[in-house]
Design a protein around this motif. Structure first.
Motif, PDB file in Angstrom:
ATOM      1  N   ALA A   2       4.029   1.592  -4.363  1.00  0.00           N
ATOM      2  CA  ALA A   2       3.274   0.623  -5.148  1.00  0.00           C
ATOM      3  C   ALA A   2       1.781   0.788  -4.891  1.00  0.00           C
ATOM      4  O   ALA A   2       1.367   1.155  -3.796  1.00  0.00           O
ATOM      5  CB  ALA A   2       3.714  -0.788  -4.786  1.00  0.00           C
ATOM      6  N   ASP A  81       8.126  -0.822  -5.149  1.00  0.00           N
ATOM      7  CA  ASP A  81       7.553  -0.422  -6.429  1.00  0.00           C
ATOM      8  C   ASP A  81       6.587  -1.527  -6.873  1.00  0.00           C
ATOM      9  O   ASP A  81       6.495  -2.581  -6.243  1.00  0.00           O
ATOM     10  CB  ASP A  81       8.635  -0.135  -7.473  1.00  0.00           C
ATOM     11  N   ASP A  82       5.868  -1.294  -7.959  1.00  0.00           N
ATOM     12  CA  ASP A  82       4.851  -2.251  -8.398  1.00  0.00           C
ATOM     13  C   ASP A  82       5.447  -3.617  -8.730  1.00  0.00           C
ATOM     14  O   ASP A  82       4.846  -4.651  -8.444  1.00  0.00           O
ATOM     15  CB  ASP A  82       4.080  -1.697  -9.604  1.00  0.00           C
ATOM     16  N   THR A  83       6.639  -3.638  -9.313  1.00  0.00           N
ATOM     17  CA  THR A  83       7.285  -4.903  -9.673  1.00  0.00           C
ATOM     18  C   THR A  83       7.644  -5.703  -8.424  1.00  0.00           C
ATOM     19  O   THR A  83       7.374  -6.915  -8.347  1.00  0.00           O
ATOM     20  CB  THR A  83       8.555  -4.632 -10.507  1.00  0.00           C
ATOM     21  N   GLU A  84       8.254  -5.058  -7.435  1.00  0.00           N
ATOM     22  CA  GLU A  84       8.633  -5.742  -6.197  1.00  0.00           C
ATOM     23  C   GLU A  84       7.392  -6.235  -5.452  1.00  0.00           C
ATOM     24  O   GLU A  84       7.382  -7.334  -4.891  1.00  0.00           O
ATOM     25  CB  GLU A  84       9.453  -4.814  -5.301  1.00  0.00           C
ATOM     26  N   ARG A  86       4.463  -7.182  -6.736  1.00  0.00           N
ATOM     27  CA  ARG A  86       3.924  -8.373  -7.404  1.00  0.00           C
ATOM     28  C   ARG A  86       4.835  -9.587  -7.192  1.00  0.00           C
ATOM     29  O   ARG A  86       4.349 -10.705  -7.049  1.00  0.00           O
ATOM     30  CB  ARG A  86       3.707  -8.102  -8.879  1.00  0.00           C
ATOM     31  N   THR A  87       6.143  -9.358  -7.138  1.00  0.00           N
ATOM     32  CA  THR A  87       7.075 -10.451  -6.869  1.00  0.00           C
ATOM     33  C   THR A  87       6.823 -11.036  -5.494  1.00  0.00           C
ATOM     34  O   THR A  87       6.767 -12.257  -5.314  1.00  0.00           O
ATOM     35  CB  THR A  87       8.531  -9.966  -6.986  1.00  0.00           C
ATOM     36  N   ARG A  88       6.659 -10.183  -4.500  1.00  0.00           N
ATOM     37  CA  ARG A  88       6.416 -10.661  -3.129  1.00  0.00           C
ATOM     38  C   ARG A  88       5.080 -11.385  -3.029  1.00  0.00           C
ATOM     39  O   ARG A  88       4.953 -12.356  -2.287  1.00  0.00           O
ATOM     40  CB  ARG A  88       6.481  -9.511  -2.144  1.00  0.00           C
ATOM     41  N   THR A  90       3.649 -13.053  -5.452  1.00  0.00           N
ATOM     42  CA  THR A  90       3.781 -14.315  -6.181  1.00  0.00           C
ATOM     43  C   THR A  90       4.447 -15.362  -5.311  1.00  0.00           C
ATOM     44  O   THR A  90       4.148 -16.548  -5.388  1.00  0.00           O
ATOM     45  CB  THR A  90       4.605 -14.106  -7.463  1.00  0.00           C
TER      46      THR A  90
END
Length: 92
Positions: A2, A81-84, A86-88, A90
């Motif tokens: 990421a 990854d980029d999605t994980e 940003r989830t963390r 948030t």
């Protein structure tokens, strides 16, 4: 891996993540403050430690890809990854 754009403010009263903002070009950046001063890489080291702890990854998974002498930095986080990522962030 990421990638995380960061705007670092050294010399703050506390180590903290202030949330998302935009840089002068309109790209999203994560605002982060650290107590360490920008001397001998201390602020960069404090940034890496804070992000690793906040994201729940090892310190060796977080590295400075660009911007060692700048307030705008690009951080790489191995194992996410980029999605994980940003989830963390948030969930903070």
């Amino acid at each position: 891996m990421a990638h995380l754009p960061v705007r670092l403010t050294p010399g703050s009263s506390a180590d903290r993540i202030d949330g998302w903002d935009v840089d002068p070009d309109g790209r999203p950046v994560l605002k982060v403050r650290v107590r360490a001063r920008p001397v001998d890489g201390e602020a960069n080291a404090a940034l890496i430690l804070l992000l690793a702890k906040s994201l729940g990854v090892t310190r060796s998974s977080v590295s400075l890809a660009r911007g060692g002498q700048s307030r705008l930095k690009m951080i790489e986080v191995e194992g996410l990854d980029d999605t994980e990522l940003r989830t963390r962030l948030t969930d903070l």
